[in-house]
Design a protein around this motif. Structure first.
Motif, mmCIF file in Angstrom:
data_model
loop_
_atom_site.group_PDB
_atom_site.id
_atom_site.type_symbol
_atom_site.label_atom_id
_atom_site.label_comp_id
_atom_site.label_asym_id
_atom_site.label_seq_id
_atom_site.Cartn_x
_atom_site.Cartn_y
_atom_site.Cartn_z
ATOM 1 N N ILE A 48 0.101 2.752 15.772
ATOM 2 C CA ILE A 48 0.590 2.057 14.578
ATOM 3 C C ILE A 48 -0.554 1.822 13.602
ATOM 4 N N GLY A 49 -1.712 1.408 14.094
ATOM 5 C CA GLY A 49 -2.884 1.223 13.227
ATOM 6 C C GLY A 49 -3.301 2.522 12.550
ATOM 7 N N THR A 50 -3.220 3.628 13.290
ATOM 8 C CA THR A 50 -3.546 4.939 12.717
ATOM 9 C C THR A 50 -2.581 5.291 11.600
ATOM 10 N N ALA A 51 -1.292 5.049 11.811
ATOM 11 C CA ALA A 51 -0.293 5.348 10.773
ATOM 12 C C ALA A 51 -0.519 4.498 9.530
ATOM 13 N N LEU A 52 -0.819 3.236 9.713
ATOM 14 C CA LEU A 52 -1.053 2.370 8.556
ATOM 15 C C LEU A 52 -2.322 2.767 7.800
ATOM 16 N N ARG A 53 -3.361 3.139 8.516
ATOM 17 C CA ARG A 53 -4.595 3.579 7.849
ATOM 18 C C ARG A 53 -4.366 4.893 7.110
ATOM 19 N N LEU A 54 -3.552 5.759 7.677
ATOM 20 C CA LEU A 54 -3.213 7.019 7.026
ATOM 21 C C LEU A 54 -2.493 6.765 5.708
ATOM 22 N N LEU A 55 -1.620 5.767 5.694
ATOM 23 C CA LEU A 55 -0.908 5.435 4.459
ATOM 24 C C LEU A 55 -1.816 4.749 3.439
ATOM 25 N N ARG A 56 -2.845 4.098 3.882
ATOM 26 C CA ARG A 56 -3.750 3.367 2.986
ATOM 27 C C ARG A 56 -4.780 4.278 2.319
ATOM 28 N N MET A 57 -4.979 5.477 2.857
ATOM 29 C CA MET A 57 -6.002 6.387 2.330
ATOM 30 C C MET A 57 -5.700 6.778 0.890
ATOM 31 N N GLY A 58 -6.769 6.987 0.111
ATOM 32 C CA GLY A 58 -6.603 7.426 -1.268
ATOM 33 C C GLY A 58 -7.621 6.795 -2.185
ATOM 34 N N ARG B 159 -5.256 -1.315 -6.875
ATOM 35 C CA ARG B 159 -4.002 -0.576 -6.851
ATOM 36 C C ARG B 159 -4.281 0.916 -6.822
ATOM 37 N N ARG B 160 -3.374 1.633 -6.205
ATOM 38 C CA ARG B 160 -3.453 3.086 -6.181
ATOM 39 C C ARG B 160 -2.589 3.583 -7.344
ATOM 40 N N PRO B 161 -3.136 4.390 -8.251
ATOM 41 C CA PRO B 161 -2.371 4.788 -9.441
ATOM 42 C C PRO B 161 -1.399 5.940 -9.190
ATOM 43 N N TYR B 162 -0.936 6.091 -7.969
ATOM 44 C CA TYR B 162 0.030 7.130 -7.623
ATOM 45 C C TYR B 162 0.696 6.747 -6.311
ATOM 46 N N ARG B 163 1.809 7.383 -6.042
ATOM 47 C CA ARG B 163 2.494 7.142 -4.778
ATOM 48 C C ARG B 163 1.955 8.069 -3.703
ATOM 49 N N PRO B 164 1.975 7.639 -2.458
ATOM 50 C CA PRO B 164 1.573 8.548 -1.385
ATOM 51 C C PRO B 164 2.524 9.741 -1.353
ATOM 52 N N GLY B 165 1.975 10.899 -1.066
ATOM 53 C CA GLY B 165 2.765 12.122 -1.065
ATOM 54 C C GLY B 165 3.646 12.256 0.164
ATOM 55 N N PRO B 166 4.570 13.203 0.129
ATOM 56 C CA PRO B 166 5.496 13.368 1.254
ATOM 57 C C PRO B 166 4.816 13.813 2.541
ATOM 58 N N GLY C 128 5.268 11.549 5.698
ATOM 59 C CA GLY C 128 5.897 12.204 6.839
ATOM 60 C C GLY C 128 5.057 12.106 8.101
ATOM 61 N N ALA C 129 3.753 12.312 7.963
ATOM 62 C CA ALA C 129 2.864 12.201 9.126
ATOM 63 C C ALA C 129 2.864 10.774 9.668
ATOM 64 N N ALA C 130 2.854 9.796 8.777
ATOM 65 C CA ALA C 130 2.895 8.397 9.222
ATOM 66 C C ALA C 130 4.225 8.083 9.893
ATOM 67 N N PHE D 257 0.813 -1.198 0.000
ATOM 68 C CA PHE D 257 0.000 0.000 0.000
ATOM 69 C C PHE D 257 0.858 1.264 0.000
ATOM 70 N N LEU D 258 2.173 1.125 0.241
ATOM 71 C CA LEU D 258 3.053 2.287 0.237
ATOM 72 C C LEU D 258 3.505 2.679 -1.157
ATOM 73 N N THR D 259 3.614 1.719 -2.036
ATOM 74 C CA THR D 259 4.160 2.027 -3.353
ATOM 75 C C THR D 259 3.126 1.776 -4.426
ATOM 76 N N ALA D 260 3.086 2.672 -5.356
ATOM 77 C CA ALA D 260 2.286 2.442 -6.547
ATOM 78 C C ALA D 260 3.156 1.654 -7.506
ATOM 79 N N ASP D 261 2.572 1.173 -8.546
ATOM 80 C CA ASP D 261 3.350 0.424 -9.511
ATOM 81 C C ASP D 261 4.329 1.343 -10.213
#
Length: 186
Positions: A80-90, A30-37, A41-43, A5-9
Motif C-alpha cells: 500500500i505504501g508503494t502504491a501511494l508513493r507511486l501516485l505521489r511521484m511527479g 500542487r501538481r499542475p497535471y493529473r496522474p496518467g492512466p 493503473g499500476a497503483a 495527491f491524486l487530483t490536480a486542480d
C-alpha cells in the motif's frame, strides 16, 4: 476520503481559463497535471494485490498462526505504501519553489536557484524503463555550478503523459509560467 495527491486542480482542465496561475493559495504544493492512466493503473493493481494479501492475513490469523498473519499484514502495508508513493511521484510547484518527487527521494529547488525551465527534444526513457526513445522533456537548469546537469522534470513518454501529448504540453507550459513568474520575484 479525498486524496489530494491524486487530483490536480480542476482549473487546468478548463480551457476557458485565460489565467496561467489560477490559484488563490499559491503557497500550497500542487501538481499542475493529473496522474496518467499508466501510473494510476499500476497503483490500482498494487492495491488489488494488497487486498488479496490482507485477505490471506485474515485467513492465516483465523488458522491461529499469528507470526504468519503479521508477516502478511506487514507485506500488505508495504505494498500500500508503494502504491501511494507511486501516485505521489511527479513535479510539484508552489510559491516556495519547484519539487521533483521520485520513488525514493524528493528534491526541492527554491525559485531563486532556478536558472531556466525549458522544453527540449531529446532521448527520454519510455515509462521509466532503460529503453530510450526520442521525445520531449521539460528540464530545469539551476544557477549554481554544483548542479551543472539539468534536472529532468517531465517527459512526454513517462507514466503520466504517454499517449497524452496535449496534457504534457499544458503541464510543461504551466510549470514554465510558474518559473517565469516566481524567478522574477525571487
Amino acid at each position: 476520503m479525498p486524496l489530494p495527491f491524486l487530483t490536480a486542480d480542476r482549473a487546468f482542465d478548463d480551457a476557458a481559463h485565460d489565467v496561467a496561475l489560477p490559484f488563490d493559495d499559491r503557497d500550497r504544493w500542487r501538481r499542475p497535471y493529473r496522474p496518467g492512466p499508466w501510473r494510476v493503473g499500476a497503483a490500482a493493481v498494487l492495491l488489488l494485490l494488497a487486498s488479496y494479501v490482507l485477505a490471506a492475513a485474515v485467513i492465516i490469523a483465523a488458522a491461529e498462526s499469528l507470526p504468519g498473519a503479521g508477516a502478511c499484514a506487514g507485506l500488505a502495508v508495504l505494498i500500500i505504501g508503494t502504491a501511494l508513493r507511486l501516485l505521489r511521484m511527479g513535479t510539484w510547484v508552489s510559491a516556495q519553489g519547484l519539487r521533483r518527487v521520485s520513488f525514493l527521494a524528493t528534491r526541492t529547488v527554491p525559485w531563486a536557484q532556478v536558472g531556466a525551465v525549458r522544453t527540449t527534444q531529446q532521448p527520454v526513457r519510455w515509462l521509466g524503463l532503460p529503453r530510450t526513445v526520442q521525445g520531449q522533456a521539460l528540464l530545469l537548469v539551476r544557477h549554481d555550478k554544483a548542479a551543472a546537469d539539468p534536472w529532468l522534470l517531465l517527459t512526454d513518454r513517462n507514466a503520466d503523459f504517454l499517449a497524452r501529448r496535449a496534457a504534457f504540453d499544458r503541464a510543461a507550459d504551466t510549470v514554465e509560467v510558474w518559473a517565469e513568474e516566481y524567478r522574477a520575484t525571487a
